[in-house]
Design a protein around this motif. Structure first.
Motif, PDB file in Angstrom:
ATOM      1  N   GLY A 127       0.804  -1.153   0.041  1.00  0.00           N
ATOM      2  CA  GLY A 127      -0.090  -0.059  -0.060  1.00  0.00           C
ATOM      3  C   GLY A 127       0.827   1.226   0.107  1.00  0.00           C
ATOM      4  N   TYR A 128       0.895   2.084   1.048  1.00  0.00           N
ATOM      5  CA  TYR A 128       1.479   3.296   1.145  1.00  0.00           C
ATOM      6  C   TYR A 128       2.688   3.276   2.134  1.00  0.00           C
ATOM      7  CZ  TYR A 128      -2.561   5.244  -1.336  1.00  0.00           C
ATOM      8  OH  TYR A 128      -3.284   5.628  -2.481  1.00  0.00           O
ATOM      9  N   GLY A 129       2.859   2.050   2.716  1.00  0.00           N
ATOM     10  CA  GLY A 129       4.138   1.804   3.358  1.00  0.00           C
ATOM     11  C   GLY A 129       4.305   2.602   4.751  1.00  0.00           C
ATOM     12  N   LYS A 130       5.630   3.027   5.078  1.00  0.00           N
ATOM     13  CA  LYS A 130       5.658   3.445   6.334  1.00  0.00           C
ATOM     14  C   LYS A 130       5.463   5.099   6.262  1.00  0.00           C
ATOM     15  CE  LYS A 130       9.702   0.469   7.609  1.00  0.00           C
ATOM     16  NZ  LYS A 130      10.975   0.359   8.062  1.00  0.00           N
ATOM     17  N   ARG A 131       5.287   5.605   5.009  1.00  0.00           N
ATOM     18  CA  ARG A 131       5.122   7.057   4.860  1.00  0.00           C
ATOM     19  C   ARG A 131       3.576   7.574   5.090  1.00  0.00           C
ATOM     20  NH1 ARG A 131       9.224   9.762   0.385  1.00  0.00           N
ATOM     21  NH2 ARG A 131      11.154   8.806   1.504  1.00  0.00           N
ATOM     22  N   GLY A 132       2.770   6.437   4.628  1.00  0.00           N
ATOM     23  CA  GLY A 132       1.473   6.648   4.558  1.00  0.00           C
ATOM     24  C   GLY A 132       0.890   7.798   3.488  1.00  0.00           C
ATOM     25  N   CYS A 133      -0.305   8.208   3.635  1.00  0.00           N
ATOM     26  CA  CYS A 133      -0.510   9.072   2.475  1.00  0.00           C
ATOM     27  C   CYS A 133      -1.218  10.066   3.353  1.00  0.00           C
ATOM     28  CB  CYS A 133      -1.297   8.603   1.378  1.00  0.00           C
ATOM     29  SG  CYS A 133      -1.778   9.825   0.201  1.00  0.00           S
ATOM     30  N   LYS A 134      -0.777  11.260   3.620  1.00  0.00           N
ATOM     31  CA  LYS A 134      -1.445  12.242   4.419  1.00  0.00           C
ATOM     32  C   LYS A 134      -2.395  12.959   3.616  1.00  0.00           C
ATOM     33  CE  LYS A 134       2.390  13.235   7.653  1.00  0.00           C
ATOM     34  NZ  LYS A 134       3.293  14.015   8.157  1.00  0.00           N
ATOM     35  N   PRO A 135      -3.730  13.586   4.293  1.00  0.00           N
ATOM     36  CA  PRO A 135      -3.912  13.529   5.842  1.00  0.00           C
ATOM     37  C   PRO A 135      -4.670  12.249   6.103  1.00  0.00           C
ATOM     38  CG  PRO A 135      -5.274  14.852   4.658  1.00  0.00           C
ATOM     39  CD  PRO A 135      -4.532  14.190   3.655  1.00  0.00           C
ATOM     40  N   ASP A 136      -5.224  11.450   5.191  1.00  0.00           N
ATOM     41  CA  ASP A 136      -6.129  10.481   5.245  1.00  0.00           C
ATOM     42  C   ASP A 136      -5.497   8.910   5.815  1.00  0.00           C
ATOM     43  OD1 ASP A 136      -8.329  12.098   4.689  1.00  0.00           O
ATOM     44  OD2 ASP A 136      -7.736  11.736   2.451  1.00  0.00           O
ATOM     45  N   ILE A 137      -4.615   8.516   5.259  1.00  0.00           N
ATOM     46  CA  ILE A 137      -3.868   7.325   5.378  1.00  0.00           C
ATOM     47  C   ILE A 137      -2.605   7.455   6.598  1.00  0.00           C
ATOM     48  CG2 ILE A 137      -3.084   5.309   4.478  1.00  0.00           C
ATOM     49  CD1 ILE A 137      -4.651   5.969   2.046  1.00  0.00           C
ATOM     50  N   PRO A 138      -2.706   6.986   7.580  1.00  0.00           N
ATOM     51  CA  PRO A 138      -1.605   7.023   8.424  1.00  0.00           C
ATOM     52  C   PRO A 138      -0.354   6.169   7.750  1.00  0.00           C
ATOM     53  CG  PRO A 138      -3.071   5.758   9.592  1.00  0.00           C
ATOM     54  CD  PRO A 138      -3.785   6.184   8.231  1.00  0.00           C
ATOM     55  N   PRO A 139       0.879   6.112   8.628  1.00  0.00           N
ATOM     56  CA  PRO A 139       1.857   5.347   8.288  1.00  0.00           C
ATOM     57  C   PRO A 139       1.594   3.711   8.593  1.00  0.00           C
ATOM     58  CG  PRO A 139       2.877   7.427   9.253  1.00  0.00           C
ATOM     59  CD  PRO A 139       1.060   7.188   9.441  1.00  0.00           C
ATOM     60  N   ASP A 140       2.016   2.952   8.104  1.00  0.00           N
ATOM     61  CA  ASP A 140       2.053   1.435   8.038  1.00  0.00           C
ATOM     62  C   ASP A 140       0.587   1.134   8.265  1.00  0.00           C
ATOM     63  OD1 ASP A 140       4.792   0.664   8.111  1.00  0.00           O
ATOM     64  OD2 ASP A 140       4.964   1.695  10.116  1.00  0.00           O
ATOM     65  N   ALA A 141      -0.359   1.494   7.371  1.00  0.00           N
ATOM     66  CA  ALA A 141      -1.627   1.317   7.684  1.00  0.00           C
ATOM     67  C   ALA A 141      -1.880   0.100   6.734  1.00  0.00           C
ATOM     68  CB  ALA A 141      -2.678   2.729   7.014  1.00  0.00           C
ATOM     69  N   THR A 142      -2.834  -0.901   7.272  1.00  0.00           N
ATOM     70  CA  THR A 142      -3.452  -1.945   6.413  1.00  0.00           C
ATOM     71  C   THR A 142      -4.762  -1.269   5.796  1.00  0.00           C
ATOM     72  OG1 THR A 142      -2.439  -3.671   7.671  1.00  0.00           O
ATOM     73  CG2 THR A 142      -4.550  -3.941   6.271  1.00  0.00           C
ATOM     74  N   LEU A 143      -4.913  -1.570   4.712  1.00  0.00           N
ATOM     75  CA  LEU A 143      -6.063  -1.082   3.798  1.00  0.00           C
ATOM     76  C   LEU A 143      -7.266  -1.921   3.290  1.00  0.00           C
ATOM     77  CD1 LEU A 143      -4.113   1.637   1.289  1.00  0.00           C
ATOM     78  CD2 LEU A 143      -4.834   1.922   3.720  1.00  0.00           C
ATOM     79  N   HIS A 144      -8.325  -1.631   3.455  1.00  0.00           N
ATOM     80  CA  HIS A 144      -9.281  -2.636   3.228  1.00  0.00           C
ATOM     81  C   HIS A 144     -10.327  -2.149   2.084  1.00  0.00           C
ATOM     82  CE1 HIS A 144      -8.930  -4.789   7.076  1.00  0.00           C
ATOM     83  NE2 HIS A 144      -8.288  -3.703   7.417  1.00  0.00           N
ATOM     84  N   PHE A 145     -10.267  -2.722   0.897  1.00  0.00           N
ATOM     85  CA  PHE A 145     -11.225  -2.292  -0.229  1.00  0.00           C
ATOM     86  C   PHE A 145     -12.006  -3.263  -0.434  1.00  0.00           C
ATOM     87  CE2 PHE A 145      -6.881  -0.308  -0.719  1.00  0.00           C
ATOM     88  CZ  PHE A 145      -7.266   1.083  -0.872  1.00  0.00           C
ATOM     89  N   VAL A 146     -13.169  -2.704  -1.226  1.00  0.00           N
ATOM     90  CA  VAL A 146     -14.307  -3.455  -1.858  1.00  0.00           C
ATOM     91  C   VAL A 146     -14.250  -2.857  -3.150  1.00  0.00           C
ATOM     92  CG1 VAL A 146     -16.423  -4.108  -1.909  1.00  0.00           C
ATOM     93  CG2 VAL A 146     -15.654  -3.974   0.324  1.00  0.00           C
ATOM     94  N   VAL A 147     -13.890  -3.853  -4.178  1.00  0.00           N
ATOM     95  CA  VAL A 147     -13.727  -3.285  -5.569  1.00  0.00           C
ATOM     96  C   VAL A 147     -14.814  -4.326  -6.534  1.00  0.00           C
ATOM     97  CG1 VAL A 147     -12.277  -2.934  -7.425  1.00  0.00           C
ATOM     98  CG2 VAL A 147     -11.359  -2.729  -5.238  1.00  0.00           C
ATOM     99  N   THR A 148     -15.366  -3.480  -7.557  1.00  0.00           N
ATOM    100  CA  THR A 148     -16.313  -4.127  -8.564  1.00  0.00           C
ATOM    101  C   THR A 148     -15.783  -3.708  -9.640  1.00  0.00           C
ATOM    102  OG1 THR A 148     -18.396  -3.680  -6.802  1.00  0.00           O
ATOM    103  CG2 THR A 148     -18.429  -4.451  -9.385  1.00  0.00           C
TER     104      THR A 148
END
Length: 294
Positions: A266-287
Motif C-alpha cells: 500500500g502506502y508503506g511507512k510514510r502513509g498518505c497524509k492526511p487520510d492514510i497514516p503510516p504502516d496502515a493496512t487498507l481494506h477495499f471492496v472493488v467491483t
C-alpha cells in the motif's frame, strides 16, 4: 756381441706373443696375412660404417620424437574437440524435455504457451514471465505474433487453463509453488464477494489492460478514506498501489472482490497524509465494471 739376459728374456716374450707355445708351429703366410689385416686400422670403411650407424641412430631418434609429437598432438586434438553430450544437444534444442510429448505442427497458440511454460520449468513461484514465454515461442517454436499471443494468454486465464500472477503465468493443472518467504502480514488477501455472470466468453483482466472500477476504501478502524463510483487505470502500469495491481488482476466484468492490502503493498511507512497514516493496512471492496484494450 754378447746378448744380455734381459735381451734374451725380451726376445722370448716377443716370440711367444707371436707364435704361442714352443710346440705350436709358426703361422703360415696366409695366416700372417689374415692376422696383419685384422690388426690394421679399418680406415675409410670403418669410418663410413660409423657414420652410417650414427646416421641410423639419429634417424631413429628423429622418428621417435616425431611419433611422440604426433601422439601428443592427437591427444590435444582429442581433448579440445567437442564431445557429443547432453549439453551440446541441449544447445541445439535447449528446452525440449523428454517428459513432454512433441508439439503438433498445427498446435494452437494457447497450446504453444502451455508447452513453453512446462518447458521453461521456472523456479519462480509465480511461474514464467510474459517476456520469457514470448521469447521462447519466437526462438524455439518460430512463432512471432504479439496480438495472437496476448489474446491466447487472455483466453487461457479466462477459461481457467492458466493462472496469472502479475506478469507471470502458470498452468492451472500443474502444481503451484507457493512463496513461503512472504509472511502473513505482507501477503495480499483476496476474497471474491460476487462472481461475474459468465457463460465462459468473458475475458479476465490482465497486465496492460485498461480497467474501470468502483470501490470503497477503509482503514482498520472502519474509517472510510476514499471511494469512487468510476475510476479507470492501466493494470501494472504503475498508476495505483501494488495491492490493486495484484488484487484486480484476473477479475471479470461484474465481479466483486474484497482486498486487504498490507502496508508493503500500500502506502508503506510514510502513509498518505492526511487520510492514510503510516504502516496502515487498507481494506477495499472493488467491483470491476469494464475492461478495454486500447
Amino acid at each position: 756381441r754378447m746378448t744380455t739376459p734381459d735381451e734374451k728374456q725380451s726376445a722370448l716374450l716377443s716370440f711367444f706373443c707371436l707364435y704361442g707355445s714352443k710346440s705350436s708351429p709358426p703361422p703360415s703366410p696366409e695366416e700372417n696375412a689374415t692376422i696383419t689385416t685384422s690388426l690394421k686400422p679399418k680406415g675409410k670403411a670403418s669410418t663410413s660404417n660409423k657414420k652410417a650407424t650414427a646416421k641410423t641412430i639419429k634417424s631413429s631418434e628423429a622418428a621417435r620424437k616425431k611419433n611422440k609429437k604426433t601422439s601428443n598432438s592427437k591427444k590435444v586434438e582429442a581433448s579440445s574437440s567437442p564431445t557429443p553430450n547432453t549439453k551440446s544437444e541441449k544447445q541445439t534444442t535447449p528446452l525440449q524435455p523428454q517428459t513432454l510429448p512433441p508439439l503438433k505442427k498445427n498446435a494452437k497458440v494457447l497450446d504453444k504457451i502451455i508447452y513453453a511454460i512446462r518447458s521453461l520449468k521456472s523456479n519462480h513461484p509465480k511461474g514464467s514471465s510474459r517476456a520469457a514465454l514470448s521469447k521462447y515461442l519466437k526462438v524455439e517454436l518460430d512463432y512471432d505474433n504479439p496480438s495472437a499471443f496476448k489474446l491466447a494468454l487472455k483466453k487461457g486465464v479466462s477459461n481457467g487453463t492458466l493462472l496469472q500472477d502479475g506478469q507471470s503465468f502458470r498452468v492451472a493443472a500443474d502444481p503451484i509453488v507457493h512463496n513461503n518467504q512472504e509472511s502473513e502480514e505482507e501477503a495480499l488477501q483476496i476474497n471474491i464477494l460476487k462472481h461475474a455472470s459468465d457463460d465462459g466468453t468473458k475475458e479476465a483482466a490482465s497486465e496492460g489492460d485498461n480497467v474501470t472500477v468502483s470501490y470503497i476504501g477503509k482503514l482498520d478502524n472502519g474509517t472510510v478514506f476514499d471511494r469512487a463510483s468510476t475510476f479507470s487505470f492501466q493494470l501494472n502500469g504503475g498508476e495505483v498501489i501494488k495491492g490493486w495491481d495484484r488484487g484486480i488482476l484476473g477479475m471479470k466484468e461484474g465481479e466483486k472482490r474484497s482486498l486487504i492490502v498490507p502496508p508493503k503493498l500500500g502506502y508503506g511507512k510514510r502513509g498518505c497524509k492526511p487520510d492514510i497514516p503510516p504502516d496502515a493496512t487498507l481494506h477495499f471492496v472493488v467491483t470491476l465494471k469494464k475492461i478495454s484494450w486500447f
